[in-house]
Design a protein around this motif. Structure first.
Motif, PDB file in Angstrom:
ATOM      1  N   GLU A   1      27.500  32.518  36.747  1.00 21.38           N
ATOM      2  CA  GLU A   1      28.553  31.822  37.490  1.00 21.38           C
ATOM      3  C   GLU A   1      29.085  32.700  38.617  1.00 21.38           C
ATOM      4  O   GLU A   1      29.382  32.220  39.714  1.00 21.38           O
ATOM      5  N   TYR A   2      29.206  33.994  38.361  1.00 23.73           N
ATOM      6  CA  TYR A   2      29.697  34.933  39.372  1.00 23.73           C
ATOM      7  C   TYR A   2      28.748  35.008  40.566  1.00 23.73           C
ATOM      8  O   TYR A   2      29.182  35.130  41.704  1.00 23.73           O
ATOM      9  N   ASP A   3      27.436  34.919  40.309  1.00 27.39           N
ATOM     10  CA  ASP A   3      26.457  35.001  41.398  1.00 27.39           C
ATOM     11  C   ASP A   3      26.631  33.884  42.418  1.00 27.39           C
ATOM     12  O   ASP A   3      26.302  34.059  43.589  1.00 27.39           O
ATOM     13  N   GLY A   4      27.156  32.746  42.012  1.00 30.02           N
ATOM     14  CA  GLY A   4      27.369  31.647  42.942  1.00 30.02           C
ATOM     15  C   GLY A   4      28.800  31.547  43.446  1.00 30.02           C
ATOM     16  O   GLY A   4      29.155  30.595  44.141  1.00 30.02           O
ATOM     17  N   SER A   5      29.631  32.526  43.132  1.00 33.26           N
ATOM     18  CA  SER A   5      31.051  32.445  43.461  1.00 33.26           C
ATOM     19  C   SER A   5      31.348  32.853  44.906  1.00 33.26           C
ATOM     20  O   SER A   5      30.521  33.463  45.594  1.00 33.26           O
ATOM     21  N   LEU A   6      32.541  32.503  45.338  1.00 31.59           N
ATOM     22  CA  LEU A   6      32.984  32.851  46.688  1.00 31.59           C
ATOM     23  C   LEU A   6      33.161  34.359  46.839  1.00 31.59           C
ATOM     24  O   LEU A   6      32.842  34.915  47.899  1.00 31.59           O
ATOM     25  N   ARG A   7      33.619  35.021  45.811  1.00 33.66           N
ATOM     26  CA  ARG A   7      33.841  36.465  45.886  1.00 33.66           C
ATOM     27  C   ARG A   7      32.550  37.205  46.220  1.00 33.66           C
ATOM     28  O   ARG A   7      32.534  38.144  47.003  1.00 33.66           O
ATOM     29  N   ARG A   8      31.473  36.770  45.617  1.00 32.32           N
ATOM     30  CA  ARG A   8      30.161  37.384  45.879  1.00 32.32           C
ATOM     31  C   ARG A   8      29.775  37.210  47.342  1.00 32.32           C
ATOM     32  O   ARG A   8      29.225  38.111  47.965  1.00 32.32           O
TER      33      ARG A   8
END
Length: 88
Positions: free
Chosen positions: A57-64
């Protein structure tokens, strides 16, 4: 012209090193937060699958995606500096 090419190449290499370091650091921080969250709540499933799902989920996040600003912000700053120094 050679000086500009040298600036671009060295700048790209430095920014790439900074990007990779930030990316690894951010992913490690997210992993530790997910592990701590699972330890607190003893979430569903086992720990590894919980962390793996969270990192996916983190890989597709805005933060990334915001980490790519490492390339954008300094490039714009140097471009503006060169413009104002020479033409304004």
């Amino acid at each position: 012209m050679v000086a500009l090419a040298r600036l671009l190449v060295i700048g790209f290499v430095v920014l790439t090193i900074i990007y990779v370091c930030l990316s690894f650091y951010s992913r490690a921080v997210r992993r530790s937060k997910l592990e701590a969250e699972w330890d607190e709540t003893r979430g569903p499933g086992n720990r590894e699958s919980f962390v793996k799902t969270g990192l996916r989920e983190y890989d597709g996040s805005l933060r990334r995606k915001l980490i790519l600003g490492v390339y954008v912000v300094p490039t714009i700053a140097v471009g503006l500096l060169i413009y104002f120094t020479n033409f304004a």
